[in-house]
Design an enzyme around this catalytic site. Structure first.
Site, mmCIF file in Angstrom:
data_model
loop_
_atom_site.group_PDB
_atom_site.id
_atom_site.type_symbol
_atom_site.label_atom_id
_atom_site.label_comp_id
_atom_site.label_asym_id
_atom_site.label_seq_id
_atom_site.Cartn_x
_atom_site.Cartn_y
_atom_site.Cartn_z
ATOM 1 N N THR A 1 0.825 -1.208 0.000
ATOM 2 C CA THR A 1 0.000 0.000 0.000
ATOM 3 C C THR A 1 0.857 1.254 0.000
ATOM 4 O O THR A 1 0.419 2.316 -0.455
ATOM 5 C CB THR A 1 -0.952 -0.013 1.211
ATOM 6 O OG1 THR A 1 -1.669 -1.250 1.223
ATOM 7 C CG2 THR A 1 -1.944 1.129 1.169
ATOM 8 N N TYR B 1 5.207 -12.479 4.636
ATOM 9 C CA TYR B 1 4.053 -11.871 3.960
ATOM 10 C C TYR B 1 3.685 -12.731 2.761
ATOM 11 O O TYR B 1 4.450 -12.829 1.795
ATOM 12 C CB TYR B 1 4.409 -10.443 3.534
ATOM 13 C CG TYR B 1 3.317 -9.664 2.830
ATOM 14 C CD1 TYR B 1 1.975 -10.044 2.884
ATOM 15 C CD2 TYR B 1 3.627 -8.502 2.118
ATOM 16 C CE1 TYR B 1 0.985 -9.316 2.239
ATOM 17 C CE2 TYR B 1 2.641 -7.762 1.483
ATOM 18 C CZ TYR B 1 1.325 -8.170 1.537
ATOM 19 O OH TYR B 1 0.355 -7.455 0.897
ATOM 20 N N LYS C 1 1.845 -12.350 7.815
ATOM 21 C CA LYS C 1 0.681 -11.639 7.278
ATOM 22 C C LYS C 1 0.174 -12.471 6.110
ATOM 23 O O LYS C 1 0.876 -12.630 5.101
ATOM 24 C CB LYS C 1 1.070 -10.236 6.805
ATOM 25 C CG LYS C 1 -0.058 -9.489 6.101
ATOM 26 C CD LYS C 1 0.435 -8.159 5.523
ATOM 27 C CE LYS C 1 -0.682 -7.452 4.758
ATOM 28 N NZ LYS C 1 -0.206 -6.182 4.139
#
Length: 293
Positions: free
Chosen positions: A45, A133, A161
């Site tokens: 992001t 991740y 994550k």
């Protein structure tokens, strides 16, 4: 252990695409006032793929300085190059990050034993808590549950994550990973379910726009108030969907600009939000409780 609503913050930029320090300070202050439990900087992001090395580390350092120890800062330091991930992780540690987030190597599509060796090498090289991740929709590379379970036994690999939204996978990760290994939702739509299954929080895009509501969902789960958590989550469903109208973080940045928090900047090959989505996103924004800074 870092717990709660961890906002995967955007990287503020001006109209020419240069980093905006004032916008970053406003954004961090917004999260501190809204109750966000932690910040993830220079992640997907945060447009990490378009930052050069010095921008990347400078951004981490500035967020650490703005936070002043009030909440943890997780730095995105992954790469498809093990050597580069080592260098980014070491620099993030020196910049004051509390932990690193390491994405699976993209494009190369390594086998599982290559993925294990990649993350093991980074963990051995840099003494900082590291979080895996897994986001195969972006990387075309998926960490198997078995590989995550093996990696969870390495002392400074402390969590994952997982952005698959696969709740069966969540159950298996909780069951098979080492005791104390932290599971974070990387998909806002399944964040509540992930936390109810044993996840310790979420790394959230939605928390950019509705940080207090995302933090309150976690707090409700923590105290066992599932009814309140579900009520809050239902109110955010339309926002979860709206943020996916174009590639992340296009919609998030546009909404934050409308909220007066950041400038109108994004870097190619990403572009500013298309006109046809403006009215819908403004309707979503106006419907949110306490959305203004």
């Amino acid at each position: 252990m870092i717990r709660g609503s961890i906002a995967a913050i955007v990287t503020p930029m001006n109209a020419s695409g240069e980093l905006d320090d004032e916008g970053l300070a406003r954004l961090v202050d917004f999260h501190l006032r809204q109750g966000t439990h932690g910040l993830l900087v220079a992640g997907t992001t945060g447009e990490s793929a378009t930052l050069d090395f010095h921008e990347h580390i400078g951004l981490i350092r500035r967020v650490v300085d703005c936070v002043q120890g009030e909440i943890p800062v997780i730095a995105g330091t992954g790469s498809n190059c093990t050597r580069e991930a080592n260098e980014l992780s070491l620099a993030a540690k020196q910049a004051g990050a509390d932990a690193c987030l390491l994405i699976t190597p993209y494009y190369l599509r390594p086998p599982q034993h290559g993925l294990y060796a990649h993350f093991e090498a980074i963990a051995r090289a840099v003494d900082i808590p590291q979080i895996l991740y897994n986001v195969p929709a972006r990387t075309c590379c998926e960490l198997s549950v078995e590989t995550v379970a093996r990696l969870s036994r390495i002392a400074n690999i402390v969590g994952i994550k997982d952005a698959t939204g696969d709740l069966q996978r969540v159950r298996l990760l909780v069951e098979r990973c080492a005791p104390g290994f932290a599971l974070y939702a990387g998909d806002d739509r399944s964040a509540l379910d992930t936390m109810l299954l044993g996840g310790v929080g979420c790394m959230s895009v939605t928390a950019n726009i509705a940080p207090r509501a995302m933090a309150e969902i976690y707090e409700a789960v923590r105290r066992g108030d599932v009814r309140t958590a579900m009520k809050l989550d239902n109110r955010l469903r339309v926002l979860h969907a709206a943020l996916a109208v174009q590639s992340n973080p296009i919609a998030a940045k546009w909404l934050l600009h409308q909220m007066g928090l950041i400038g109108p900047g994004i870097r190619l090959p990403l572009t500013w939000l298309s006109d046809e989505h403006h009215a819908v996103l403004l309707d979503v924004l106006s419907s949110l409780p306490s959305h203004t800074p």
